[in-house]
Design a protein around this motif. Sequence first.
Motif, PDB file in Angstrom:
ATOM      1  N   GLU A  56       0.913  -1.129  -0.003  1.00  0.00           N
ATOM      2  CA  GLU A  56       0.093   0.274  -0.176  1.00  0.00           C
ATOM      3  C   GLU A  56       0.790   1.422   0.445  1.00  0.00           C
ATOM      4  OE1 GLU A  56      -4.108  -2.182   2.090  1.00  0.00           O
ATOM      5  OE2 GLU A  56      -1.648  -0.741   3.999  1.00  0.00           O
ATOM      6  N   TYR A  57       2.384   0.887   1.145  1.00  0.00           N
ATOM      7  CA  TYR A  57       2.648   2.133   0.801  1.00  0.00           C
ATOM      8  C   TYR A  57       3.695   2.715  -0.415  1.00  0.00           C
ATOM      9  CZ  TYR A  57       5.806  -1.512   1.876  1.00  0.00           C
ATOM     10  OH  TYR A  57       6.861  -2.095   2.129  1.00  0.00           O
ATOM     11  N   GLN A  58       4.124   1.106  -1.975  1.00  0.00           N
ATOM     12  CA  GLN A  58       4.079   2.253  -2.785  1.00  0.00           C
ATOM     13  C   GLN A  58       2.993   2.322  -3.870  1.00  0.00           C
ATOM     14  OE1 GLN A  58       5.384  -1.975  -3.611  1.00  0.00           O
ATOM     15  NE2 GLN A  58       7.474  -1.839  -3.133  1.00  0.00           N
ATOM     16  N   VAL A  59       1.940   2.251  -3.244  1.00  0.00           N
ATOM     17  CA  VAL A  59       0.512   2.997  -4.661  1.00  0.00           C
ATOM     18  C   VAL A  59       0.481   4.414  -3.643  1.00  0.00           C
ATOM     19  CG1 VAL A  59      -2.288   3.354  -4.553  1.00  0.00           C
ATOM     20  CG2 VAL A  59      -0.438   0.607  -4.035  1.00  0.00           C
ATOM     21  N   GLN A  60       1.202   4.674  -2.527  1.00  0.00           N
ATOM     22  CA  GLN A  60       1.202   5.709  -1.885  1.00  0.00           C
ATOM     23  C   GLN A  60       2.344   6.896  -2.481  1.00  0.00           C
ATOM     24  OE1 GLN A  60       1.465   6.431   2.186  1.00  0.00           O
ATOM     25  NE2 GLN A  60       2.223   8.811   2.303  1.00  0.00           N
ATOM     26  N   ALA A  61       3.089   6.250  -2.627  1.00  0.00           N
ATOM     27  CA  ALA A  61       4.934   6.370  -3.156  1.00  0.00           C
ATOM     28  C   ALA A  61       4.381   7.059  -4.649  1.00  0.00           C
ATOM     29  CB  ALA A  61       6.054   5.721  -3.292  1.00  0.00           C
ATOM     30  N   ASN A  62       3.697   5.770  -5.649  1.00  0.00           N
ATOM     31  CA  ASN A  62       3.475   6.384  -6.865  1.00  0.00           C
ATOM     32  C   ASN A  62       2.941   8.119  -7.029  1.00  0.00           C
ATOM     33  OD1 ASN A  62       3.814   4.537  -9.345  1.00  0.00           O
ATOM     34  ND2 ASN A  62       3.626   3.100  -7.514  1.00  0.00           N
TER      35      ASN A  62
END
Length: 446
Positions: free
Chosen positions: A219-225
């Motif tokens: 989920e934090y990679q979605v946020q990072a994107n």
Amino acid sequence: MNKEQLDFHKTRRHEFSRLMGEDSIAIIFGNTHINKSYDANYNFRQHKNFYYLTGFLEADSVLMLSQNGIKYFDYDRKKETVSKEILFVQEKDETKETWTGVRLGADKVKQELGIADAKDNFDLPDFLNYNLFKGYKRLFINFADLISLTGEIKEFATQFVDGLRSLAPSIQILDSSFILGKMRRRKTTYELKLMQCAADISANSFNETLKKIKPGMAEYQVQANLEYHYKFNGSSDNAYPPICASGNHANILHYEENNDTLKEGDLILIDSGAEYDYYCSDITRTFPVSGKFSKEQKEVYEIVLDANKQCIKKAKEGVKFDDLKNFCDKVLAEGMASKGILKNKKLYKKYTIHGVGHHIGLDTHDAVPYRLNKELDDKLVVGDVITIEPGLYFPIGSKDIPKKYWGIGVRVEDDVVIGKNGCLNLTKNAVKEIDDIEKFMSESKQ
Ligand code: GLY
Ligand code: MN
Ligand code: MN
């Protein structure tokens, strides 16, 4: 600052002074630094009302305004002076500026910000004393912010804050937020341009992020994107902490942990918005992690999307915000009943949970007066910007709901500008139709 922005802040100061009325004086404190860790501060963000009146982004600044004028002896000019607006700023200091950045300095305030007069902060104690308030009937301050002042402003304002108790029987002391909130409600053309920028950055970032979503991602990679695209496109900050809630987490309205892994067959609800020049956007989209909605997910999504679209169609000048909320609930409740998701319609509130939306502007939940005060009309007016964000939430264990829907949480949120005969959807570029989402996701995986 360009002329359009200069004029905007200038007209805000004039209007605020006019609304305070004659015999009034305002002292508006800007934000001061907040410590994050040992000798590091949080990224500085200006106080929104202070920004609205000045456009000035430096910490440790104070604005004084009065329609009648503020009388003082000006030691620089060596004469009695009357000024309708004075900005107090950090003094120029070569050493400090080497460490923490260039300061505008009092000498450049008029030229750069269009504010008539300026002083260094160390002059504040001379102003903030009993003599300043002689002849005024009302003093407006941003009260709530007094308790969190830090640094030199706290030092220079301490005596003033301590003295408020003795000042209070002689002058009405009022909070500045109410008048400013009323002013902030209707957005000007200039503000709407900034809000469209914030909305465009967010919508495009959602679309770019959608291309990356797949099972196994965090989920934090979605946020990072999302955050990469916000920043890359000139956004100064998140409007609020992004919510990237996969699976059952979508049923926690303000889930901010974003540390789970996206699983095949789950949905991910993304609620996030970029800020641009201090103006906010607020979008929610719900996507299938694997690129295709299941039958049940589609059923729920269709109800929510229908409510979102019907409410957008209905939103215009004169419609009561509460009526829009009731209408939204009705569409959601009927949708659930017609698809056999909820048999007892009366229980709908358990699964729709929140209202239809909120005002948005300099704050995501804009600091404008509505609902609490009966005197203030609940009817939407031209220039209001509101969110429309219906949702349905079926956490695991929802008693009244068939098990096949458990773990589904869907919200679809857009930001709209109210007009005379309808509204303008600022966030329409963020894909939300089922076909478009699935097409987008399948194309990006080829
Ligand atoms: N992101 C908070 C809200 O939608 O109201
Ligand atoms: Mn939101
Ligand atoms: Mn919202």
